[in-house]
Design a protein around this motif. Structure first.
Motif, PDB file in Angstrom:
ATOM      1  N   ASN A   1    -114.710 -25.257  -6.587  1.00 40.38           N
ATOM      2  CA  ASN A   1    -116.028 -25.529  -7.361  1.00 40.38           C
ATOM      3  C   ASN A   1    -115.226 -26.582  -8.534  1.00 40.38           C
ATOM      4  O   ASN A   1    -116.006 -27.093  -9.393  1.00 40.38           O
ATOM      5  CB  ASN A   1    -116.485 -24.451  -8.086  1.00 40.38           C
ATOM      6  CG  ASN A   1    -117.365 -23.671  -7.128  1.00 40.38           C
ATOM      7  OD1 ASN A   1    -118.008 -24.504  -6.059  1.00 40.38           O
ATOM      8  ND2 ASN A   1    -117.267 -22.286  -7.153  1.00 40.38           N
ATOM      9  N   LYS A   2    -113.981 -26.922  -8.610  1.00 45.23           N
ATOM     10  CA  LYS A   2    -113.439 -27.797  -9.491  1.00 45.23           C
ATOM     11  C   LYS A   2    -112.936 -29.120  -9.098  1.00 45.23           C
ATOM     12  O   LYS A   2    -113.034 -29.954  -9.919  1.00 45.23           O
ATOM     13  CB  LYS A   2    -112.093 -26.715 -10.121  1.00 45.23           C
ATOM     14  CG  LYS A   2    -112.543 -25.682 -10.521  1.00 45.23           C
ATOM     15  CD  LYS A   2    -111.185 -25.018 -11.185  1.00 45.23           C
ATOM     16  CE  LYS A   2    -111.390 -23.425 -11.700  1.00 45.23           C
ATOM     17  NZ  LYS A   2    -110.074 -22.815 -12.044  1.00 45.23           N
ATOM     18  N   ALA A   3    -112.552 -29.043  -7.972  1.00 41.18           N
ATOM     19  CA  ALA A   3    -112.123 -30.173  -7.409  1.00 41.18           C
ATOM     20  C   ALA A   3    -112.202 -30.337  -5.629  1.00 41.18           C
ATOM     21  O   ALA A   3    -112.470 -29.366  -5.048  1.00 41.18           O
ATOM     22  CB  ALA A   3    -110.520 -30.472  -8.040  1.00 41.18           C
TER      23      ALA A   3
ATOM     24  N   ALA B   1     -96.957 -28.018  -6.415  1.00 45.55           N
ATOM     25  CA  ALA B   1     -97.320 -28.175  -7.593  1.00 45.55           C
ATOM     26  C   ALA B   1     -98.596 -29.234  -7.818  1.00 45.55           C
ATOM     27  O   ALA B   1     -99.483 -29.055  -8.666  1.00 45.55           O
ATOM     28  CB  ALA B   1     -96.128 -28.441  -8.357  1.00 45.55           C
ATOM     29  N   LEU B   2     -98.692 -30.210  -6.946  1.00 42.87           N
ATOM     30  CA  LEU B   2     -99.719 -31.329  -7.036  1.00 42.87           C
ATOM     31  C   LEU B   2    -100.918 -30.699  -6.579  1.00 42.87           C
ATOM     32  O   LEU B   2    -102.060 -30.856  -7.202  1.00 42.87           O
ATOM     33  CB  LEU B   2     -99.303 -32.502  -6.193  1.00 42.87           C
ATOM     34  CG  LEU B   2    -100.291 -33.598  -6.218  1.00 42.87           C
ATOM     35  CD1 LEU B   2    -100.645 -33.974  -7.453  1.00 42.87           C
ATOM     36  CD2 LEU B   2     -99.966 -34.585  -5.303  1.00 42.87           C
ATOM     37  N   ILE B   3    -100.953 -29.741  -5.534  1.00 43.58           N
ATOM     38  CA  ILE B   3    -102.114 -29.021  -5.350  1.00 43.58           C
ATOM     39  C   ILE B   3    -102.728 -28.042  -6.390  1.00 43.58           C
ATOM     40  O   ILE B   3    -103.906 -28.019  -6.661  1.00 43.58           O
ATOM     41  CB  ILE B   3    -101.905 -28.261  -3.849  1.00 43.58           C
ATOM     42  CG1 ILE B   3    -101.586 -29.274  -2.667  1.00 43.58           C
ATOM     43  CG2 ILE B   3    -102.939 -27.644  -3.555  1.00 43.58           C
ATOM     44  CD1 ILE B   3    -100.995 -28.329  -1.614  1.00 43.58           C
ATOM     45  N   SER B   4    -101.911 -27.493  -7.040  1.00 39.63           N
ATOM     46  CA  SER B   4    -102.382 -26.408  -7.931  1.00 39.63           C
ATOM     47  C   SER B   4    -102.754 -27.516  -9.214  1.00 39.63           C
ATOM     48  O   SER B   4    -103.867 -26.823  -9.528  1.00 39.63           O
ATOM     49  CB  SER B   4    -101.010 -25.715  -8.320  1.00 39.63           C
ATOM     50  OG  SER B   4    -101.232 -24.913  -9.446  1.00 39.63           O
ATOM     51  N   GLU B   5    -102.384 -28.461  -9.518  1.00 43.55           N
ATOM     52  CA  GLU B   5    -102.848 -29.173 -10.569  1.00 43.55           C
ATOM     53  C   GLU B   5    -104.226 -29.759 -10.315  1.00 43.55           C
ATOM     54  O   GLU B   5    -104.986 -29.588 -11.066  1.00 43.55           O
ATOM     55  CB  GLU B   5    -101.763 -30.127 -11.118  1.00 43.55           C
ATOM     56  CG  GLU B   5    -102.030 -30.887 -12.152  1.00 43.55           C
ATOM     57  CD  GLU B   5    -103.040 -32.275 -12.095  1.00 43.55           C
ATOM     58  OE1 GLU B   5    -103.903 -32.411 -13.098  1.00 43.55           O
ATOM     59  OE2 GLU B   5    -102.982 -32.802 -10.995  1.00 43.55           O
ATOM     60  N   ILE B   6    -104.329 -30.248  -9.191  1.00 43.78           N
ATOM     61  CA  ILE B   6    -105.491 -30.909  -8.871  1.00 43.78           C
ATOM     62  C   ILE B   6    -106.915 -30.011  -8.892  1.00 43.78           C
ATOM     63  O   ILE B   6    -107.821 -30.182  -9.333  1.00 43.78           O
ATOM     64  CB  ILE B   6    -105.545 -31.739  -7.333  1.00 43.78           C
ATOM     65  CG1 ILE B   6    -104.508 -32.713  -7.815  1.00 43.78           C
ATOM     66  CG2 ILE B   6    -106.983 -32.264  -7.061  1.00 43.78           C
ATOM     67  CD1 ILE B   6    -104.340 -33.612  -6.390  1.00 43.78           C
TER      68      ILE B   6
ATOM     69  N   PRO C   1    -103.660 -21.394  -9.576  1.00 41.17           N
ATOM     70  CA  PRO C   1    -102.293 -21.115  -8.975  1.00 41.17           C
ATOM     71  C   PRO C   1    -102.383 -21.013  -7.435  1.00 41.17           C
ATOM     72  O   PRO C   1    -103.413 -21.013  -7.121  1.00 41.17           O
ATOM     73  CB  PRO C   1    -102.012 -20.010  -9.497  1.00 41.17           C
ATOM     74  CG  PRO C   1    -103.296 -19.112  -9.846  1.00 41.17           C
ATOM     75  CD  PRO C   1    -104.242 -20.363 -10.399  1.00 41.17           C
ATOM     76  N   VAL C   2    -101.129 -21.421  -7.033  1.00 43.48           N
ATOM     77  CA  VAL C   2    -101.204 -21.444  -5.378  1.00 43.48           C
ATOM     78  C   VAL C   2    -100.094 -20.582  -5.017  1.00 43.48           C
ATOM     79  O   VAL C   2     -99.300 -20.123  -5.662  1.00 43.48           O
ATOM     80  CB  VAL C   2    -100.848 -22.914  -4.995  1.00 43.48           C
ATOM     81  CG1 VAL C   2    -101.853 -23.858  -5.478  1.00 43.48           C
ATOM     82  CG2 VAL C   2     -99.396 -23.420  -5.307  1.00 43.48           C
TER      83      VAL C   2
END
Length: 255
Positions: A100-102, A158-163, A167-168
């Motif tokens: 729901n965020k990105a 880390a990129l996936i987590s940020e977008i 947390p992943v």
């Protein structure tokens, strides 16, 4: 008991008794729909998860999908239907990961497709630059966390987590690196490939912060994301999904 349910019985006596009950009533439920779970085919295929993706607000459908199917999906999931393509393809399921965020799309996506998705959904949309183009097959996310492939680099994780803003955790499920194909999740529950180990199921539940159960779709297909579209309010499955499978899905997804 249907043969496809046998792998699920290894969880112990309670699960065995539950599935025996499912098998007894399944013949009566096979052609019915459980409240909150609906059956539908797209392009005459029960593999509906290959063509669509959803969160709690929007359901992405292939550009050109018939209006009747689009309206049914929007009604079933109580979400706004948005037509989309990725790299000109209508196979949105394997090419998109979202919560729901990105929205994360394959690097195959064209700029105009990303712009259109952002405009129609109001969400951040980013292209994932990775050698793995099928990001939907590699990532399963809700608003609490994401299960991602063990094959991603640390930098990509880390990129996936940020977008996605969560947390992943990098996992293989049932020895497959395609975590997105093996896990389907909402904010209410999650299901995993029936050969997922108890440790893997615990890990999925811990990062997604929902209850998790092993299940199949479309009468025994273990690659569950191929046959289901879901959000926190409802789920849509392929037409071959059996009564026992519907019962397990209803319990796992709280529908």
């Amino acid at each position: 008991m249907p043969a496809q349910c046998l792998p699920l019985c290894r969880g112990g006596g309670e699960k065995l008794r539950y599935l025996l009950l499912c098998s007894l009533v399944g013949c009566y439920l096979g052609d019915l729909e459980v409240l909150g779970i609906h059956k539908l085919d797209i392009y005459r295929s029960c593999n509906i998860g290959i063509f669509t993706k959803a969160n709690d607000s929007v359901v992405l459908v292939p550009s050109g999908l018939a209006d009747t199917k689009t309206e049914q999906l929007a009604s079933f999931l109580n979400a706004k239907a948005v037509s989309a393509s990725v790299g000109g393809s209508r196979l949105l399921g394997p090419l998109i990961a979202m919560n729901n965020k990105a929205i994360l799309v394959s690097k195959l996506a064209d700029d105009y497709e990303i712009d259109a998705l952002g405009k129609e959904t109001g969400l951040r949309v980013e292209r994932l630059e990775s050698r793995f183009t099928s990001v939907g097959n590699m990532i399963s996310a809700n608003d609490h966390g994401a299960v991602i492939s063990s094959a991603f680099s640390r930098e990509t994780a880390a990129l996936i987590s940020e977008i996605l803003g969560v947390p992943v955790r990098q996992l293989s499920i049932a020895r497959y690196i395609q975590a997105g194909s093996m896990v389907a999740a909402s904010n209410s529950g999650a299901i995993v490939h029936p050969a997922g180990t108890e440790w893997e199921i615990e890990q999925v539940g811990e990062i997604l912060k929902v209850d998790v159960e092993a299940c199949t779709v479309n009468n025994g297909v273990p690659y569950i994301s191929s046959g289901i579209i879901l959000n926190s309010k409802a789920a849509v499955v392929g037409s071959l999904t059996s009564g026992p499978e519907l019962m397990i899905l209803s319990r796992a997804l709280k529908l």
